[in-house]
Design a protein around this motif. Structure first.
Motif, PDB file in Angstrom:
ATOM      1  N   ALA A 102       0.844  -1.196   0.000  1.00  0.00           N
ATOM      2  CA  ALA A 102       0.000   0.000   0.000  1.00  0.00           C
ATOM      3  C   ALA A 102       0.877   1.242   0.000  1.00  0.00           C
ATOM      4  O   ALA A 102       1.953   1.260   0.591  1.00  0.00           O
ATOM      5  N   GLU A 121       0.445   5.727   0.085  1.00  0.00           N
ATOM      6  CA  GLU A 121      -0.431   6.894   0.218  1.00  0.00           C
ATOM      7  C   GLU A 121       0.046   7.955  -0.757  1.00  0.00           C
ATOM      8  O   GLU A 121       1.236   8.268  -0.810  1.00  0.00           O
ATOM      9  N   THR A 137      -1.158  11.781  -2.982  1.00  0.00           N
ATOM     10  CA  THR A 137      -2.081  12.902  -3.079  1.00  0.00           C
ATOM     11  C   THR A 137      -2.591  13.000  -4.507  1.00  0.00           C
ATOM     12  O   THR A 137      -1.824  13.043  -5.458  1.00  0.00           O
ATOM     13  N   LYS A 189      -5.325  13.215   0.099  1.00  0.00           N
ATOM     14  CA  LYS A 189      -4.531  12.000   0.261  1.00  0.00           C
ATOM     15  C   LYS A 189      -5.426  10.780   0.069  1.00  0.00           C
ATOM     16  O   LYS A 189      -6.540  10.732   0.591  1.00  0.00           O
ATOM     17  N   GLN A 190      -4.910   9.830  -0.693  1.00  0.00           N
ATOM     18  CA  GLN A 190      -5.649   8.589  -0.924  1.00  0.00           C
ATOM     19  C   GLN A 190      -4.691   7.404  -0.806  1.00  0.00           C
ATOM     20  O   GLN A 190      -3.491   7.536  -1.032  1.00  0.00           O
ATOM     21  N   ASN A 191      -5.239   6.265  -0.435  1.00  0.00           N
ATOM     22  CA  ASN A 191      -4.441   5.044  -0.349  1.00  0.00           C
ATOM     23  C   ASN A 191      -4.644   4.217  -1.613  1.00  0.00           C
ATOM     24  O   ASN A 191      -5.762   4.068  -2.097  1.00  0.00           O
TER      25      ASN A 191
END
Length: 101
Positions: free
Chosen positions: A60, A62, A64, A69-71
């Motif tokens: 995973a 993280e 932007t 911010k998204q995973n």
């Protein structure tokens, strides 16, 4: 005296060669569950002899995107048929899979 030095040199070189220091090895993934990698016609490495780096695993991250911010999941896991580059660890009992094609 030179004969003694040559004998000592030969013994030291043979001792180092016998230790099977780290080398690069190439193989093919023949199964993923459980993980098996074939490095030649007779030798198939199994899960307990293999260590994986992040380059050959799903992970995973993280990031932007559009200001938020998204995973995300990076799908780097090994698949049957993948060609892998490995480092044989000192002694030859463990192999670190460092990358795949």
């Amino acid at each position: 005296m030179n004969d003694l030095l040559n004998i000592i040199k030969k013994v030291a070189i043979n001792a180092i060669n016998a230790q099977k220091l780290t080398t690069v090895v190439y193989g093919n993934v023949v199964d993923v569950n459980p993980l098996k990698v074939q490095i030649d016609q007779k030798l198939v490495l199994e899960k307990e002899h293999l260590k994986l780096t992040r380059n050959v695993k799903d992970f995973a991250v993280e990031a932007t995107m559009n200001g938020s911010k998204q995973n995300f999941t990076v799908h780097n896991g090994l698949k049957k048929g993948d060609k892998v580059s490995m480092i044989r660890v000192h002694g030859g009992q463990q192999y670190i899979i460092i990358d795949k094609e």
